[in-house]
Design a protein around this motif. Structure first.
Motif, short mmCIF file in Angstrom:
data_model
loop_
_atom_site.label_atom_id
_atom_site.label_comp_id
_atom_site.label_asym_id
_atom_site.label_seq_id
_atom_site.Cartn_x
_atom_site.Cartn_y
_atom_site.Cartn_z
N SER A 174 43.21 61.50 40.71
CA SER A 174 43.80 62.35 40.57
C SER A 174 44.78 62.05 39.76
N LYS A 175 45.99 61.08 39.91
CA LYS A 175 46.83 60.86 39.23
C LYS A 175 46.84 61.09 37.79
N SER A 176 47.86 61.32 37.01
CA SER A 176 48.32 61.86 35.51
C SER A 176 48.37 60.46 35.22
N VAL A 177 49.09 59.31 35.79
CA VAL A 177 49.45 58.01 35.17
C VAL A 177 48.86 56.97 35.49
N SER A 178 48.76 56.06 34.96
CA SER A 178 48.15 55.08 35.61
C SER A 178 48.95 54.42 36.46
#
Length: 318
Positions: A184-188
């Motif tokens: 669910s994280k928007s950044v890698s």
């Protein structure tokens, strides 16, 4: 104009510290390619520019060789010898039939292209089918790193995003909450961050497992039946729980050596109270025993029948 000797004033033989083998092609190429560029040797090795051997047909007929070609051949022989000196003995057999440096260079690359392509295919297959299984998070992530670094070494690296997806897909259902959180994280996230999340979840799972085992042991202990205890009846006699070794109605030897059955437990040898009843509830009043010659019982239940002795009191013949 004669070609300058590429080795003059340069000790390039000492600039490559590796001997090429089946495991270090990328490292070897990195070093030797730097020397090739630094000493302007591309025209001999990677992009050969070979002067014409004969400038005219008359030179061919006369056997007059172009001086530039002669100089190129001389320098190329030195370069070829230098390249061969950087190759391990196990690989020299693959280039033994080649004369020029560019031929040796091309054959080495052809061999390792096939070798590394096969190895990369095997590593990617292992990475796709990898699962955590019974391994700890530390061991699992370490294996992922080894495979990824091996792919990098053969020139076939896996993009970070794809690598993280492979790691998450290899986890069992117990790790679904952390998989959902990372996905669910928007950044890698890096592989180190993923490892940190997984280690924290692994610690929690171990704690819950230990608590479940403790709770199960407590429940089992509480449900264990207690052994029956002896009690006394109203007459003061101690009653014991029935002995499963002797079924109801069977006879057995009692602690004092006499034979007993249900009738012994119910009231002594001949029954408790009233008349003296014999085996099976038969009424033997008026019967004389054939062994001890006493009245009121027969030989089938006589005590002396089992002791093998005769009473010492007055013997009465039948």
């Amino acid at each position: 104009m004669a070609e300058a000797n590429p080795f003059k004033g340069n000790k390039i033989s000492n600039l490559v510290s590796l001997k090429l083998d089946d495991k270090n092609f990328k490292q070897w190429k990195q070093q030797i390619s730097g020397v090739i560029r630094g000493c302007d040797l591309q025209k001999y090795i990677t992009d050969p520019e070979i002067p014409e051997k004969f400038l005219t047909e008359e030179d061919r007929i006369a056997g007059t060789i172009n001086p530039l070609h002669q100089e190129w051949e001389k320098n190329d022989a030195l370069i070829c010898t230098w390249i061969l000196s950087t190759i391990s003995d196990s690989l020299l057999a693959k280039v033994v039939d080649h004369t020029f440096s560019w031929q040796v260079w091309d054959e080495i690359h052809r061999h390792f292209h096939t070798l590394l392509t096969t190895k990369a295919r095997q590593l990617r297959s292992e990475l796709r089918t990898l699962s955590k299984g019974d391994r700890t998070v530390t061991d699992f992530i370490q294996r992922v790193r080894v495979i990824n670094e091996s792919l990098i070494s053969v020139g076939d690296p896996v993009p970070l995003r794809n690598l993280i997806e492979i790691v998450l897909d290899a986890l069992p259902e117990d790790y679904d909450p952390v998989v959902a959180a990372i996905s669910s994280k928007s950044v890698s996230v890096s592989i180190d961050e993923v490892k940190s999340f997984l280690l924290a979840h692994e610690t929690r799972l171990e704690k819950n497992k230990k608590q479940s085992l403790t709770d199960a042991a407590t429940v089992n202990l509480a449900q264990t039946p207690s052994l029956p205890v002896s009690s006394q009846n109203s007459t003061g006699e101690t009653s014991q729980p029935p002995n499963p070794s002797f079924p109801s109605g069977s006879s057995h030897i009692t602690a004092n050596g006499s034979q007993g059955g249900d009738e012994f437990h119910r009231g002594g040898r001949y029954g408790r109270g009233g008349g003296r009843s014999g085996r099976g509830g038969r009424n033997n009043s008026g019967v004389t025993c054939q062994i001890c010659h006493r009245n009121n019982h027969d030989a089938s239940i006589c005590h002396y029948r089992h002791t093998g002795t005769m009473p010492s009191y007055g013997y009465r013949p039948p």
